[in-house]
Design a protein around this motif. Structure first.
Motif, PDB file in Angstrom:
ATOM      1  N   ASP A 192      27.436  42.383  30.020  1.00 30.12           N
ATOM      2  CA  ASP A 192      28.503  42.649  29.057  1.00 30.12           C
ATOM      3  C   ASP A 192      29.801  43.101  29.722  1.00 30.12           C
ATOM      4  O   ASP A 192      30.808  42.393  29.679  1.00 30.12           O
ATOM      5  CB  ASP A 192      28.025  43.688  28.036  1.00 30.12           C
ATOM      6  N   ARG A 193      29.788  44.258  30.341  1.00 30.66           N
ATOM      7  CA  ARG A 193      30.982  44.729  31.036  1.00 30.66           C
ATOM      8  C   ARG A 193      31.325  43.812  32.197  1.00 30.66           C
ATOM      9  O   ARG A 193      32.480  43.402  32.375  1.00 30.66           O
ATOM     10  CB  ARG A 193      30.772  46.170  31.498  1.00 30.66           C
ATOM     11  N   THR A 194      30.309  43.451  32.970  1.00 33.49           N
ATOM     12  CA  THR A 194      30.529  42.502  34.067  1.00 33.49           C
ATOM     13  C   THR A 194      30.996  41.159  33.534  1.00 33.49           C
ATOM     14  O   THR A 194      31.905  40.532  34.095  1.00 33.49           O
ATOM     15  CB  THR A 194      29.230  42.329  34.873  1.00 33.49           C
ATOM     16  N   GLY A 195      30.384  40.701  32.442  1.00 27.87           N
ATOM     17  CA  GLY A 195      30.753  39.411  31.860  1.00 27.87           C
ATOM     18  C   GLY A 195      32.198  39.365  31.410  1.00 27.87           C
ATOM     19  O   GLY A 195      32.870  38.334  31.544  1.00 27.87           O
ATOM     20  N   THR A 196      32.702  40.482  30.904  1.00 27.16           N
ATOM     21  CA  THR A 196      34.088  40.532  30.454  1.00 27.16           C
ATOM     22  C   THR A 196      35.057  40.422  31.635  1.00 27.16           C
ATOM     23  O   THR A 196      35.998  39.619  31.612  1.00 27.16           O
ATOM     24  CB  THR A 196      34.348  41.837  29.684  1.00 27.16           C
ATOM     25  N   VAL A 197      34.821  41.203  32.685  1.00 29.51           N
ATOM     26  CA  VAL A 197      35.700  41.156  33.855  1.00 29.51           C
ATOM     27  C   VAL A 197      35.629  39.791  34.530  1.00 29.51           C
ATOM     28  O   VAL A 197      36.656  39.217  34.923  1.00 29.51           O
ATOM     29  CB  VAL A 197      35.337  42.285  34.837  1.00 29.51           C
ATOM     30  N   VAL A 198      34.431  39.247  34.653  1.00 29.60           N
ATOM     31  CA  VAL A 198      34.270  37.936  35.287  1.00 29.60           C
ATOM     32  C   VAL A 198      34.974  36.854  34.476  1.00 29.60           C
ATOM     33  O   VAL A 198      35.627  35.965  35.044  1.00 29.60           O
ATOM     34  CB  VAL A 198      32.775  37.614  35.463  1.00 29.60           C
ATOM     35  N   ALA A 199      34.857  36.897  33.158  1.00 33.93           N
ATOM     36  CA  ALA A 199      35.525  35.897  32.320  1.00 33.93           C
ATOM     37  C   ALA A 199      37.036  35.936  32.532  1.00 33.93           C
ATOM     38  O   ALA A 199      37.690  34.880  32.613  1.00 33.93           O
ATOM     39  CB  ALA A 199      35.184  36.126  30.852  1.00 33.93           C
ATOM     40  N   MET A 200      37.588  37.128  32.635  1.00 30.03           N
ATOM     41  CA  MET A 200      39.026  37.245  32.877  1.00 30.03           C
ATOM     42  C   MET A 200      39.406  36.678  34.236  1.00 30.03           C
ATOM     43  O   MET A 200      40.400  35.958  34.379  1.00 30.03           O
ATOM     44  CB  MET A 200      39.433  38.712  32.768  1.00 30.03           C
ATOM     45  N   ALA A 201      38.609  36.989  35.260  1.00 32.54           N
ATOM     46  CA  ALA A 201      38.894  36.480  36.601  1.00 32.54           C
ATOM     47  C   ALA A 201      38.839  34.956  36.632  1.00 32.54           C
ATOM     48  O   ALA A 201      39.719  34.297  37.201  1.00 32.54           O
ATOM     49  CB  ALA A 201      37.894  37.066  37.602  1.00 32.54           C
ATOM     50  N   LEU A 202      37.811  34.391  36.025  1.00 35.97           N
ATOM     51  CA  LEU A 202      37.648  32.937  36.051  1.00 35.97           C
ATOM     52  C   LEU A 202      38.736  32.241  35.242  1.00 35.97           C
ATOM     53  O   LEU A 202      39.158  31.132  35.586  1.00 35.97           O
ATOM     54  CB  LEU A 202      36.263  32.557  35.536  1.00 35.97           C
ATOM     55  N   ASP A 203      39.198  32.884  34.174  1.00 39.45           N
ATOM     56  CA  ASP A 203      40.292  32.299  33.395  1.00 39.45           C
ATOM     57  C   ASP A 203      41.564  32.248  34.227  1.00 39.45           C
ATOM     58  O   ASP A 203      42.284  31.242  34.222  1.00 39.45           O
ATOM     59  CB  ASP A 203      40.502  33.112  32.118  1.00 39.45           C
TER      60      ASP A 203
END
Length: 259
Positions: free
Chosen positions: A159-170
């Motif tokens: 969840d928290r990791t998924g949010t940061v990773v999604a932002m980075a990949l975007d």
């Protein structure tokens, strides 16, 4: 995509974010950004592989101060060559409380939460951006500035990791469907993730009252983040600029992840 899993003795949900396609025909670079569940149980061999073979130089811990206090330092804390960064995505500041006082009330696994459907998790993720933007931006700054690979982790790595990773990949230009596919890949490991967390003091009592499907990553949850950032700021790069980043800062993160 499953060949990106990093198999270690002491965790179950680590994978490299390299090799994902970008909209300009390129791909993300392996060995730059690694997502993971918590790092408390790493063996000596695990530590050696992360540092000596995979070239990890920085660790971004997104857990709360309460989690860090209860769980204690993991084995990587003893490695002087690593730089550790703590950027909690949950605001736990209370003027009259210490970290010790927070206990489970500060944790995102409370047993008084409502049913955990896709909408529940989407609201959680949007809350991270709304209530802890400085922590999200700081985590991404570590990725942009690190000399080696960065491990971003929380408890489950979802969840928290998924949010940061999604932002980075975007920012890196990865298409949204690929970002979503990476997020839901954690579903392959959800039973093993729960089995890891259930015996732990921070999470066991709450997890015992939940169904495994409550923790499943659903595409709609991360899609909500990507849509909100796209509609509000034109993408994660615009969100970062709105929160103090320059165009050069954004480009540094993009370049770090793609070259």
């Amino acid at each position: 995509m499953t060949d990106r899993w990093i198999e270690l003795d002491g965790l179950v949900n680590m994978r490299d974010l390299g090799g994902l396609p970008t909209r300009d025909g390129g791909s993300t670079t392996p060995g730059r950004l690694i997502r993971s569940d918590n790092l408390q149980d790493l063996s000596e061999a695990d530590v050696s592989r992360l540092v000596d073979e995979l070239g990890v130089s920085d660790v971004v811990d997104l857990r709360t101060g309460a989690e860090l206090h209860i769980e204690g330092p993991g084995p990587l804390r003893r490695v002087e060559a690593l730089t550790h960064h703590h950027h909690s995505l949950i605001d736990e500041r209370r003027s009259s409380e210490t970290v010790e006082d927070l206990g489970e009330r500060a944790l995102p696994w409370r047993d008084d939460d409502p049913v955990r459907d896709a909408g529940f998790w989407a609201a959680h993720y949007l809350g991270y951006l709304a209530k802890r933007p400085e922590a999200v931006a700081a985590a991404l700054e570590v990725v942009a500035e690190a000399r080696g690979a960065v491990v971003v982790h929380c408890a489950a790595g979802k969840d928290r990791t998924g949010t940061v990773v999604a932002m980075a990949l975007d920012v890196a230009g990865v298409p949204h469907d690929e970002i979503v596919a990476d997020y839901v890949l954690t579903a392959e490991r959800i039973d093993r993730i729960i089995a890891r967390l259930a015996p732990r003091e921070s999470y066991g009592a709450a997890l015992a009252k939940q169904k495994p499907e409550d923790q499943l990553p659903r595409a709609e949850s991360i899609e909500a983040i990507l849509a909100a950032v796209r509609d509000g700021w034109g993408g994660a790069d615009g969100w970062l600029r709105a929160h103090g980043w320059s165009e050069a800062d954004v480009e540094r993160l993009r370049t770090r992840l793609t070259t």
